[in-house]
Each structure stands twice: as structure tokens, then as C-alpha cells.
Design a protein around this motif. Structure first.
Motif, PDB file in Angstrom:
ATOM      1  N   GLY A 207       0.818  -1.209   0.000  1.00  0.00           N
ATOM      2  CA  GLY A 207       0.000   0.000   0.000  1.00  0.00           C
ATOM      3  C   GLY A 207       0.850   1.257   0.000  1.00  0.00           C
ATOM      4  O   GLY A 207       0.586   2.208  -0.746  1.00  0.00           O
ATOM      5  N   LEU A 208       1.882   1.277   0.835  1.00  0.00           N
ATOM      6  CA  LEU A 208       2.778   2.436   0.861  1.00  0.00           C
ATOM      7  C   LEU A 208       3.572   2.567  -0.437  1.00  0.00           C
ATOM      8  O   LEU A 208       3.840   3.678  -0.891  1.00  0.00           O
ATOM      9  CB  LEU A 208       3.718   2.355   2.066  1.00  0.00           C
ATOM     10  CG  LEU A 208       3.070   2.587   3.423  1.00  0.00           C
ATOM     11  CD1 LEU A 208       4.058   2.290   4.550  1.00  0.00           C
ATOM     12  CD2 LEU A 208       2.528   4.006   3.529  1.00  0.00           C
ATOM     13  N   ALA A 209       3.933   1.450  -1.047  1.00  0.00           N
ATOM     14  CA  ALA A 209       4.619   1.518  -2.341  1.00  0.00           C
ATOM     15  C   ALA A 209       3.684   2.117  -3.388  1.00  0.00           C
ATOM     16  O   ALA A 209       4.105   2.952  -4.201  1.00  0.00           O
ATOM     17  CB  ALA A 209       5.091   0.131  -2.771  1.00  0.00           C
ATOM     18  N   GLY A 210       2.419   1.717  -3.370  1.00  0.00           N
ATOM     19  CA  GLY A 210       1.448   2.306  -4.289  1.00  0.00           C
ATOM     20  C   GLY A 210       1.268   3.791  -4.039  1.00  0.00           C
ATOM     21  O   GLY A 210       1.214   4.601  -4.969  1.00  0.00           O
ATOM     22  N   ALA A 211       1.204   4.180  -2.754  1.00  0.00           N
ATOM     23  CA  ALA A 211       1.061   5.603  -2.413  1.00  0.00           C
ATOM     24  C   ALA A 211       2.296   6.395  -2.844  1.00  0.00           C
ATOM     25  O   ALA A 211       2.179   7.529  -3.333  1.00  0.00           O
ATOM     26  CB  ALA A 211       0.830   5.755  -0.911  1.00  0.00           C
ATOM     27  N   ALA A 212       3.468   5.799  -2.669  1.00  0.00           N
ATOM     28  CA  ALA A 212       4.700   6.476  -3.093  1.00  0.00           C
ATOM     29  C   ALA A 212       4.718   6.655  -4.607  1.00  0.00           C
ATOM     30  O   ALA A 212       5.091   7.722  -5.113  1.00  0.00           O
ATOM     31  CB  ALA A 212       5.921   5.674  -2.631  1.00  0.00           C
ATOM     32  N   LEU A 213       4.307   5.632  -5.329  1.00  0.00           N
ATOM     33  CA  LEU A 213       4.262   5.732  -6.787  1.00  0.00           C
ATOM     34  C   LEU A 213       3.260   6.797  -7.217  1.00  0.00           C
ATOM     35  O   LEU A 213       3.514   7.578  -8.134  1.00  0.00           O
ATOM     36  CB  LEU A 213       3.903   4.365  -7.383  1.00  0.00           C
ATOM     37  CG  LEU A 213       4.070   4.176  -8.876  1.00  0.00           C
ATOM     38  CD1 LEU A 213       5.474   4.520  -9.343  1.00  0.00           C
ATOM     39  CD2 LEU A 213       3.718   2.739  -9.263  1.00  0.00           C
ATOM     40  N   TRP A 214       2.124   6.858  -6.546  1.00  0.00           N
ATOM     41  CA  TRP A 214       1.119   7.882  -6.829  1.00  0.00           C
ATOM     42  C   TRP A 214       1.715   9.269  -6.597  1.00  0.00           C
ATOM     43  O   TRP A 214       1.550  10.174  -7.414  1.00  0.00           O
ATOM     44  CB  TRP A 214      -0.096   7.668  -5.932  1.00  0.00           C
ATOM     45  CG  TRP A 214      -1.260   8.566  -6.225  1.00  0.00           C
ATOM     46  CD1 TRP A 214      -1.314   9.922  -6.069  1.00  0.00           C
ATOM     47  CD2 TRP A 214      -2.530   8.180  -6.734  1.00  0.00           C
ATOM     48  NE1 TRP A 214      -2.537  10.397  -6.427  1.00  0.00           N
ATOM     49  CE2 TRP A 214      -3.314   9.351  -6.845  1.00  0.00           C
ATOM     50  CE3 TRP A 214      -3.094   6.960  -7.084  1.00  0.00           C
ATOM     51  CZ2 TRP A 214      -4.619   9.330  -7.301  1.00  0.00           C
ATOM     52  CZ3 TRP A 214      -4.399   6.949  -7.523  1.00  0.00           C
ATOM     53  CH2 TRP A 214      -5.146   8.119  -7.644  1.00  0.00           C
TER      54      TRP A 214
ATOM     55  N   PRO B 192      -0.253   8.005 -11.000  1.00  0.00           N
ATOM     56  CA  PRO B 192      -1.428   7.412 -10.345  1.00  0.00           C
ATOM     57  C   PRO B 192      -1.943   6.150 -11.027  1.00  0.00           C
ATOM     58  O   PRO B 192      -2.360   5.208 -10.346  1.00  0.00           O
ATOM     59  CB  PRO B 192      -2.466   8.533 -10.372  1.00  0.00           C
ATOM     60  CG  PRO B 192      -2.032   9.439 -11.467  1.00  0.00           C
ATOM     61  CD  PRO B 192      -0.539   9.344 -11.511  1.00  0.00           C
ATOM     62  N   VAL B 193      -1.915   6.113 -12.342  1.00  0.00           N
ATOM     63  CA  VAL B 193      -2.411   4.924 -13.050  1.00  0.00           C
ATOM     64  C   VAL B 193      -1.507   3.730 -12.748  1.00  0.00           C
ATOM     65  O   VAL B 193      -1.982   2.629 -12.442  1.00  0.00           O
ATOM     66  CB  VAL B 193      -2.522   5.179 -14.571  1.00  0.00           C
ATOM     67  CG1 VAL B 193      -2.887   3.905 -15.309  1.00  0.00           C
ATOM     68  CG2 VAL B 193      -3.532   6.284 -14.850  1.00  0.00           C
TER      69      VAL B 193
ATOM     70  N   ALA C 111       0.290   3.342 -10.139  1.00  0.00           N
ATOM     71  CA  ALA C 111       0.091   2.984  -8.733  1.00  0.00           C
ATOM     72  C   ALA C 111      -1.121   2.077  -8.559  1.00  0.00           C
ATOM     73  O   ALA C 111      -1.052   1.058  -7.864  1.00  0.00           O
ATOM     74  CB  ALA C 111      -0.067   4.249  -7.890  1.00  0.00           C
ATOM     75  N   VAL C 112      -2.213   2.437  -9.204  1.00  0.00           N
ATOM     76  CA  VAL C 112      -3.428   1.625  -9.103  1.00  0.00           C
ATOM     77  C   VAL C 112      -3.202   0.254  -9.735  1.00  0.00           C
ATOM     78  O   VAL C 112      -3.578  -0.776  -9.157  1.00  0.00           O
ATOM     79  CB  VAL C 112      -4.633   2.351  -9.743  1.00  0.00           C
ATOM     80  CG1 VAL C 112      -5.832   1.423  -9.857  1.00  0.00           C
ATOM     81  CG2 VAL C 112      -4.984   3.603  -8.943  1.00  0.00           C
ATOM     82  N   VAL C 113      -2.580   0.215 -10.897  1.00  0.00           N
ATOM     83  CA  VAL C 113      -2.304  -1.061 -11.565  1.00  0.00           C
ATOM     84  C   VAL C 113      -1.411  -1.930 -10.681  1.00  0.00           C
ATOM     85  O   VAL C 113      -1.668  -3.130 -10.513  1.00  0.00           O
ATOM     86  CB  VAL C 113      -1.666  -0.833 -12.954  1.00  0.00           C
ATOM     87  CG1 VAL C 113      -1.121  -2.121 -13.538  1.00  0.00           C
ATOM     88  CG2 VAL C 113      -2.676  -0.201 -13.904  1.00  0.00           C
ATOM     89  N   PHE C 114      -0.389  -1.338 -10.091  1.00  0.00           N
ATOM     90  CA  PHE C 114       0.514  -2.086  -9.218  1.00  0.00           C
ATOM     91  C   PHE C 114      -0.247  -2.705  -8.049  1.00  0.00           C
ATOM     92  O   PHE C 114      -0.129  -3.899  -7.782  1.00  0.00           O
ATOM     93  CB  PHE C 114       1.633  -1.166  -8.706  1.00  0.00           C
ATOM     94  CG  PHE C 114       2.525  -1.804  -7.678  1.00  0.00           C
ATOM     95  CD1 PHE C 114       3.447  -2.780  -8.032  1.00  0.00           C
ATOM     96  CD2 PHE C 114       2.444  -1.435  -6.345  1.00  0.00           C
ATOM     97  CE1 PHE C 114       4.272  -3.373  -7.082  1.00  0.00           C
ATOM     98  CE2 PHE C 114       3.259  -2.014  -5.384  1.00  0.00           C
ATOM     99  CZ  PHE C 114       4.178  -2.990  -5.763  1.00  0.00           C
ATOM    100  N   VAL C 115      -1.032  -1.906  -7.350  1.00  0.00           N
ATOM    101  CA  VAL C 115      -1.756  -2.392  -6.178  1.00  0.00           C
ATOM    102  C   VAL C 115      -2.769  -3.466  -6.573  1.00  0.00           C
ATOM    103  O   VAL C 115      -2.897  -4.487  -5.883  1.00  0.00           O
ATOM    104  CB  VAL C 115      -2.413  -1.223  -5.414  1.00  0.00           C
ATOM    105  CG1 VAL C 115      -3.348  -1.734  -4.339  1.00  0.00           C
ATOM    106  CG2 VAL C 115      -1.348  -0.318  -4.814  1.00  0.00           C
ATOM    107  N   VAL C 116      -3.474  -3.276  -7.670  1.00  0.00           N
ATOM    108  CA  VAL C 116      -4.468  -4.264  -8.113  1.00  0.00           C
ATOM    109  C   VAL C 116      -3.785  -5.582  -8.489  1.00  0.00           C
ATOM    110  O   VAL C 116      -4.246  -6.669  -8.109  1.00  0.00           O
ATOM    111  CB  VAL C 116      -5.320  -3.713  -9.274  1.00  0.00           C
ATOM    112  CG1 VAL C 116      -6.131  -4.806  -9.941  1.00  0.00           C
ATOM    113  CG2 VAL C 116      -6.230  -2.597  -8.773  1.00  0.00           C
TER     114      VAL C 116
END
Length: 113
Positions: A75-82, A87-88, A90-95
Motif C-alpha cells: 500500500g505504501l509503495a502504491g502511495a509512493a508511486l502515486w 497514479p495509473v 500505482a493503481v495497476v501495481f496495487v491491483v
């Protein structure tokens, strides 16, 4: 083949998360020393925490702690990427990470089962 592919994808997601933390640390405003410390320190701390609590061979963990650590790291990695302006991605990574972890858990490959 499917089993090893999912485990490989999980490992690659862990490496990508470490890379995102390094990238984020280097992009922080500050002196070169601060940026360097963050770019090296964040992935190092994350790797130690992962090894202690989320790795399949972790000795000092419970299923709940393992889950919390994984959610926090990814989650923090996704937030950092965002926050890096992607943002796209980040969402793809987390999903993708969530789907992979769910598949691993459902197949009984997770050490929690």
C-alpha cells in the motif's frame, strides 16, 4: 508452472516495491545526503521488516502480522508511486499485487494456510 509463475510474480512485486521506495527516497526535496540516505535506507528497512514478518520463512510472525506487513508495504509503495506522479501505475501495481496475493492464498501456497 502456474504455482511457480505466481510465486515469481510475488517476488518481483516485492522487488518493485523496494525499487519504488528507493525512487521515492531519491525524489524527496533535500540535500543529496538526505536523498541518498532515504533512497538506501527505506528499501533496507523495508527488506528487514519483510524478512522478519512477511517472508515465507519468517519465524516471528502470525498470519495477522504477515497480512498487515504485506498490506502496509504494498500500500505504501502504491502511495509512493502515486505521489511520484504516476497514479495509473500505482493503481495497476496495487491491483496486480492484490490479485497475485489472493491467487497465492487460494492455491494454498501461502505460509498462512
Amino acid at each position: 508452472m502456474w504455482k511457480w509463475g505466481n510465486l515469481l510474480a510475488s517476488f518481483l512485486a516485492e522487488l518493485v516495491a523496494l525499487g519504488i521506495f528507493a525512487w521515492w527516497g531519491w525524489s524527496v526535496d533535500g540535500t543529496t545526503l538526505v536523498r541518498l540516505l532515504l533512497a538506501i535506507g527505506l528499501p533496507a528497512i523495508t527488506a528487514v521488516v519483510w524478512g522478519l514478518f512477511a517472508a515465507p520463512t519468517a519465524k516471528r510472525t502470525t498470519p495477522a502480522v504477515r497480512t498487515v506487513v504485506k498490506v502496509l508495504v504494498f500500500g505504501l509503495a502504491g502511495a509512493a508511486l502515486w505521489s511520484l506522479g504516476h497514479p495509473v501505475s500505482a493503481v495497476v501495481f496495487v491491483v496486480l499485487v492484490a490479485a497475485n496475493l489472493l491467487i497465492i492464498h487460494r492455491q494454498g501456497l501461502s505460509p498462512d494456510r
